[in-house]
Design a protein around this motif. Structure first.
Motif, mmCIF file in Angstrom:
data_model
loop_
_atom_site.group_PDB
_atom_site.id
_atom_site.type_symbol
_atom_site.label_atom_id
_atom_site.label_comp_id
_atom_site.label_asym_id
_atom_site.label_seq_id
_atom_site.Cartn_x
_atom_site.Cartn_y
_atom_site.Cartn_z
ATOM 1 N N PRO A 130 0.828 -1.211 0.000
ATOM 2 C CA PRO A 130 0.000 0.000 0.000
ATOM 3 C C PRO A 130 0.862 1.261 0.000
ATOM 4 N N VAL A 131 0.301 2.334 -0.480
ATOM 5 C CA VAL A 131 0.949 3.642 -0.434
ATOM 6 C C VAL A 131 0.484 4.350 0.829
ATOM 7 N N ILE A 132 1.416 4.652 1.718
ATOM 8 C CA ILE A 132 1.131 5.307 2.997
ATOM 9 C C ILE A 132 1.620 6.746 2.929
ATOM 10 N N ALA A 133 0.752 7.690 3.293
ATOM 11 C CA ALA A 133 1.110 9.106 3.220
ATOM 12 C C ALA A 133 2.246 9.430 4.176
ATOM 13 N N ARG A 134 3.217 10.170 3.680
ATOM 14 C CA ARG A 134 4.331 10.623 4.514
ATOM 15 C C ARG A 134 4.149 12.073 4.949
ATOM 16 N N ARG A 135 3.083 12.682 4.530
ATOM 17 C CA ARG A 135 2.827 14.083 4.891
ATOM 18 C C ARG A 135 1.318 14.288 4.931
ATOM 19 N N THR A 136 0.903 15.417 5.489
ATOM 20 C CA THR A 136 -0.508 15.804 5.552
ATOM 21 C C THR A 136 -0.804 16.753 4.402
ATOM 22 N N GLN A 137 -1.985 16.583 3.793
ATOM 23 C CA GLN A 137 -2.363 17.442 2.676
ATOM 24 C C GLN A 137 -3.780 17.988 2.874
ATOM 25 N N PRO A 138 -3.954 19.312 2.876
ATOM 26 C CA PRO A 138 -2.872 20.293 2.896
ATOM 27 C C PRO A 138 -2.183 20.313 4.261
ATOM 28 N N PHE A 166 -5.944 14.277 3.186
ATOM 29 C CA PHE A 166 -5.474 13.125 3.965
ATOM 30 C C PHE A 166 -4.462 13.600 4.987
ATOM 31 N N LYS A 167 -4.170 12.723 5.939
ATOM 32 C CA LYS A 167 -3.200 13.006 6.992
ATOM 33 C C LYS A 167 -2.025 12.046 6.883
ATOM 34 N N ALA A 168 -0.894 12.448 7.412
ATOM 35 C CA ALA A 168 0.281 11.581 7.432
ATOM 36 C C ALA A 168 -0.077 10.244 8.073
ATOM 37 N N SER A 169 0.400 9.168 7.481
ATOM 38 C CA SER A 169 0.168 7.776 7.903
ATOM 39 C C SER A 169 -1.144 7.205 7.384
ATOM 40 N N ASP A 170 -1.973 8.003 6.693
ATOM 41 C CA ASP A 170 -3.165 7.451 6.066
ATOM 42 C C ASP A 170 -2.767 6.529 4.911
ATOM 43 N N THR A 171 -3.573 5.478 4.678
ATOM 44 C CA THR A 171 -3.380 4.632 3.503
ATOM 45 C C THR A 171 -4.026 5.317 2.306
ATOM 46 N N LEU A 172 -3.208 5.690 1.339
ATOM 47 C CA LEU A 172 -3.709 6.401 0.169
ATOM 48 C C LEU A 172 -4.164 5.446 -0.923
ATOM 49 N N LEU A 173 -3.411 4.374 -1.132
ATOM 50 C CA LEU A 173 -3.723 3.400 -2.176
ATOM 51 C C LEU A 173 -3.455 2.004 -1.635
ATOM 52 N N VAL A 204 1.855 13.597 -4.146
ATOM 53 C CA VAL A 204 1.439 14.601 -3.164
ATOM 54 C C VAL A 204 1.473 14.021 -1.760
ATOM 55 N N GLY A 205 1.460 12.684 -1.670
ATOM 56 C CA GLY A 205 1.614 12.037 -0.374
ATOM 57 C C GLY A 205 3.052 11.978 0.101
ATOM 58 N N GLY A 206 3.971 12.487 -0.724
ATOM 59 C CA GLY A 206 5.364 12.558 -0.309
ATOM 60 C C GLY A 206 6.221 11.395 -0.737
ATOM 61 N N LEU A 207 5.753 10.587 -1.706
ATOM 62 C CA LEU A 207 6.511 9.415 -2.131
ATOM 63 C C LEU A 207 7.147 9.647 -3.496
ATOM 64 N N ALA A 208 8.396 9.270 -3.612
ATOM 65 C CA ALA A 208 9.086 9.291 -4.901
ATOM 66 C C ALA A 208 9.221 7.888 -5.471
ATOM 67 N N GLU A 209 8.870 6.879 -4.667
ATOM 68 C CA GLU A 209 9.067 5.487 -5.057
ATOM 69 C C GLU A 209 7.927 4.652 -4.496
ATOM 70 N N VAL A 210 7.500 3.653 -5.250
ATOM 71 C CA VAL A 210 6.475 2.721 -4.793
ATOM 72 C C VAL A 210 6.964 1.296 -5.054
ATOM 73 N N VAL A 211 6.346 0.336 -4.385
ATOM 74 C CA VAL A 211 6.688 -1.076 -4.584
ATOM 75 C C VAL A 211 5.604 -1.707 -5.440
ATOM 76 N N VAL A 212 5.992 -2.195 -6.606
ATOM 77 C CA VAL A 212 5.030 -2.709 -7.579
ATOM 78 C C VAL A 212 5.450 -4.091 -8.058
ATOM 79 N N HIS A 213 4.473 -4.812 -8.614
ATOM 80 C CA HIS A 213 4.765 -6.089 -9.252
ATOM 81 C C HIS A 213 5.359 -5.844 -10.633
ATOM 82 N N ASP A 214 6.248 -6.745 -11.041
ATOM 83 C CA ASP A 214 6.781 -6.680 -12.399
ATOM 84 C C ASP A 214 5.648 -6.863 -13.405
ATOM 85 N N ALA A 215 5.793 -6.266 -14.567
ATOM 86 C CA ALA A 215 4.826 -6.490 -15.633
ATOM 87 C C ALA A 215 4.892 -7.959 -16.054
ATOM 88 N N PRO A 216 3.747 -8.638 -16.156
ATOM 89 C CA PRO A 216 3.775 -10.046 -16.550
ATOM 90 C C PRO A 216 4.231 -10.212 -18.000
#
Length: 395
Positions: A39-47, A133-140, A156-168
């Motif tokens: 999951p994508v977890i927010a690292r910051r609060t918006q706004p 959203f607030k910091a630590s909220d699950t965004l995706l 906008v949640g403060g992430l430059a990188e995500v963990v994804v599955h390889d394309a099949p």
């Protein structure tokens, strides 16, 4: 010979044979069409702070007010407002400490540093910190496919990188002596090869890396070699044509020669009955009918869900949406049928031509009507389940 499987039973058996691809980190900006493994977890609060939702004036207490300065987006007012003070403020600008309302500029009158109002300032025009959203909220959630909106949210949640599955990885093999690889050089006894290109396009839209082979001749040894070559780097091999029971339908013997075991064959739908699934070690082979519309329908109902399962999708199967009919439909036949149709302001209209080789109605279709076996006639206005398609182009 055993009876054909029902659609949902066959889909479940196919998906049970497949597993998600490995996962790893990926730059957010390069993650389009991939599926989240974590999951994508927010690292910051918006706004992060209270912002103005309107152009106007941030006020404190009752007016008239004394203007003390300005807050613009990216350039906040850095002092505390006392009662009776105000500042000019822009949409999206930070609210100063001490401000309790926003007066829209259309209701403001300014005379030098004196601000009066024709309307009432309101806190309704303040975007509170954490509105989105607030910091630590699950965004995706894990299993979500990343598109433009999801990439924007992750950033906008403060992430430059995500963990994804390889394309099949999928290999698409097209079989048939009658197929001409070049549609501009087609003899009278031939037809242009279309299923390989069509299925490859569907697979790419599902997020897969595609390798195309063929069209191949109706030769068991050639098909066997192609299956073995395709299975070297593809966990899913899709074969179009040759999966029926005619003397030139050679996919089943080719699979046996390649060491694959048949899991099931034939499903109770129209078009698309002669579908097969076989497996060997970590590779699954999906054999689709050769008629183009049959290949498209089974590709939509089986190949795409299989690829989504491998890609790590949370929801793999297409969902039918109830839609009204614009015209009467006759009773259903002995098999569950998927009818090409399009919508009008009055509802769905099924194509008159439903032959499994006819591509014009498919290219014009916007939905497939899911028609149960042996169903009664349906009158105009009745709601029927329909699957949305992406076959149309718009000027």
């Amino acid at each position: 010979m055993s009876a054909p499987l029902e659609l949902e039973q066959a889909q479940a058996r196919l998906l049970d044979l497949l597993s998600p691809t490995p996962a790893g980190p990926c730059p957010v900006d390069e993650s389009a069409r991939l599926f989240l493994a974590r999951p994508v977890i927010a690292r910051r609060t918006q706004p992060p702070t209270d912002l103005s939702a309107m152009d106007g004036y941030a006020t404190s207490g009752d007016g008239p007010w004394l203007l003390k300065g300005e807050s613009r987006a990216g350039a906040p007012f850095d002092m505390v407002l006392g009662k009776g003070d105000a500042i000019r403020i822009s949409t999206g600008a930070q609210m100063p400490l001490g401000a309790d309302a926003v007066l829209v500029q259309e209701e403001a009158q300014v005379d030098g540093t004196r601000l009066t109002a024709t309307g009432q300032p309101t806190a309704r025009f303040i975007r509170r910190a954490g509105l989105d959203f607030k910091a630590s909220d699950t965004l995706l959630a894990a299993g979500t496919r990343l598109g433009a909106a999801q990439i924007a949210l992750a950033r906008v949640g403060g992430l430059a990188e995500v963990v994804v599955h390889d394309a099949p990885r999928v290999a698409v093999i097209e079989c048939g002596d009658e197929l001409a690889p070049d549609p501009t050089a087609c003899e009278p006894h031939q037809t242009p090869a279309v299923n390989g290109a069509m299925l490859a396009a569907m697979a790419r839209e599902a997020g897969a890396q595609v390798r195309q082979l063929g069209p191949l001749a109706d030769d068991a040894e050639e098909i066997t070699r192609a299956i073995l070559a395709a299975s070297e780097d593809a966990a899913l091999v899709v074969i179009s044509g040759g999966a029926s029971v005619g003397p030139h339908d050679l996919v089943k013997p080719a699979l046996e020669a390649a060491g694959f075991t048949l899991d099931f064959w034939r499903i109770a739908i129209k078009p698309g009955k002669p579908l097969l699934v076989a497996r060997r070690a970590g590779t699954v082979v999906l054999g689709l009918p050769g008629n183009p519309v049959s290949s498209f329908v089974t590709g939509l109902l089986f190949m795409v869900p299989a690829l989504l399962r491998m890609a790590g999708a949370k929801d793999c199967l297409p969902r039918a949406i109830p839609m009204p009919l614009a015209c009467d439909l006759p009773p259903g036949g002995s098999r569950r049928e998927f009818l090409r149709a399009w919508w009008t302001q009055d509802g769905l209209v099924a194509a008159e031509l439903q032959d499994s080789s006819a591509l014009t109605p498919l290219a014009q279709a916007q939905v497939l009507i899911d028609r149960p076996a042996d169903t009664e006639a349906s009158e105009a206005g009745a709601f029927v389940p329909a699957f949305l398609l992406e076959t149309r182009t718009y000027a």
